[in-house]
Design an enzyme around this catalytic site. Structure first.
Site, PDB file in Angstrom:
ATOM      1  N   HIS A  62       0.815  -1.217   0.000  1.00  0.00           N
ATOM      2  CA  HIS A  62       0.000   0.000   0.000  1.00  0.00           C
ATOM      3  C   HIS A  62       0.848   1.267   0.000  1.00  0.00           C
ATOM      4  CE1 HIS A  62      -3.097  -2.617   2.364  1.00  0.00           C
ATOM      5  NE2 HIS A  62      -3.125  -2.873   1.079  1.00  0.00           N
ATOM      6  N   LYS A  71       5.927   6.026   7.420  1.00  0.00           N
ATOM      7  CA  LYS A  71       5.364   5.153   8.453  1.00  0.00           C
ATOM      8  C   LYS A  71       6.473   4.651   9.374  1.00  0.00           C
ATOM      9  CE  LYS A  71       1.698   3.452   5.434  1.00  0.00           C
ATOM     10  NZ  LYS A  71       1.149   2.286   4.714  1.00  0.00           N
ATOM     11  N   TYR A 131       1.318   1.478  13.734  1.00  0.00           N
ATOM     12  CA  TYR A 131       2.128   2.368  12.920  1.00  0.00           C
ATOM     13  C   TYR A 131       1.669   3.799  13.035  1.00  0.00           C
ATOM     14  CZ  TYR A 131      -1.375   1.121   9.286  1.00  0.00           C
ATOM     15  OH  TYR A 131      -2.521   0.853   8.594  1.00  0.00           O
ATOM     16  N   ASP A 168      -6.331  -5.930  -2.079  1.00  0.00           N
ATOM     17  CA  ASP A 168      -4.988  -6.462  -2.290  1.00  0.00           C
ATOM     18  C   ASP A 168      -4.948  -7.489  -3.422  1.00  0.00           C
ATOM     19  OD1 ASP A 168      -4.111  -4.776  -0.318  1.00  0.00           O
ATOM     20  OD2 ASP A 168      -4.038  -6.311   1.234  1.00  0.00           O
TER      21      ASP A 168
END
Length: 181
Positions: A62, A71, A131, A168
């Site tokens: 992603h 991140k 995250y 996905d």
């Protein structure tokens, strides 16, 4: 805190100093001053995310084409194989990937800067993944590169077909994806 550059030097593993005794452990999971010194720039995290996934779940790869997100990721329960792919066309490491096992035992974190696609595979019965992001989630700008793109040839430690979301399963090949300059 120990900072370990990976094969793509912009992606860093952060190893905290852990203090433990018979009562348990303590470590500083984030210190803005030390983190900014480690990555050699200012950063402003605006969102914290927490996911839980079962064994074999693969999330990714992603990224957001606008409102790009850096991140800082870690695992608080379980074990994952975490991957970052450089999708900056003008980068000397464009199209290359790095992977790192993150777990509750090793307490490692990984810094994935803006301009990278990110994904992870759960290796334990379940995993809780945290995250911090440098920009807000913007679903209209979210994109996905196929986890199994042969051009990337990511060596996922799979023992069966991964469990994927619909999004996905529809990931694009790197050659067909919107990328960063």
């Amino acid at each position: 805190m120990k900072v370990i550059p990976l094969a793509i030097p912009d992606v860093l593993v952060i190893e905290p100093q852990v203090f433990g005794d018979s009562r348990g452990f303590f470590f500083e999971s984030y210190n803005q001053q030390k983190f900014e010194q480690a990555i050699a720039r200012k950063v402003n995290f605006v969102q914290d995310n927490h996911s839980r996934s079962a064994r074999g779940v693969l999330r990714g790869l992603h990224y957001q084409i606008q409102q790009a997100q850096g991140k800082l990721v870690r695992v608080v329960q379980g074990t994952v194989f975490d991957v970052a792919v450089d999708i900056r066309r003008n980068s000397p490491t464009f199209g290359q990937w790095v992977g790192q096992v993150l777990s509750e035992e090793n307490k490692l974190q990984m810094w994935i800067p803006e301009g990278f696609a990110h994904g992870f595979l759960v290796l334990s019965d379940s995993a809780e993944f945290l995250y911090k992001t440098t920009d807000f989630w913007a679903p209209e700008h979210e994109r996905c590169i196929a986890w199994n793109d042969p051009e990337l040839a990511i060596d996922w430690p799979l023992d069966a077909e991964p469990i994927l979301s619909g999004k996905d399963r529809e990931g694009r090949r790197l050659a067909d994806a919107e990328l960063f300059d």
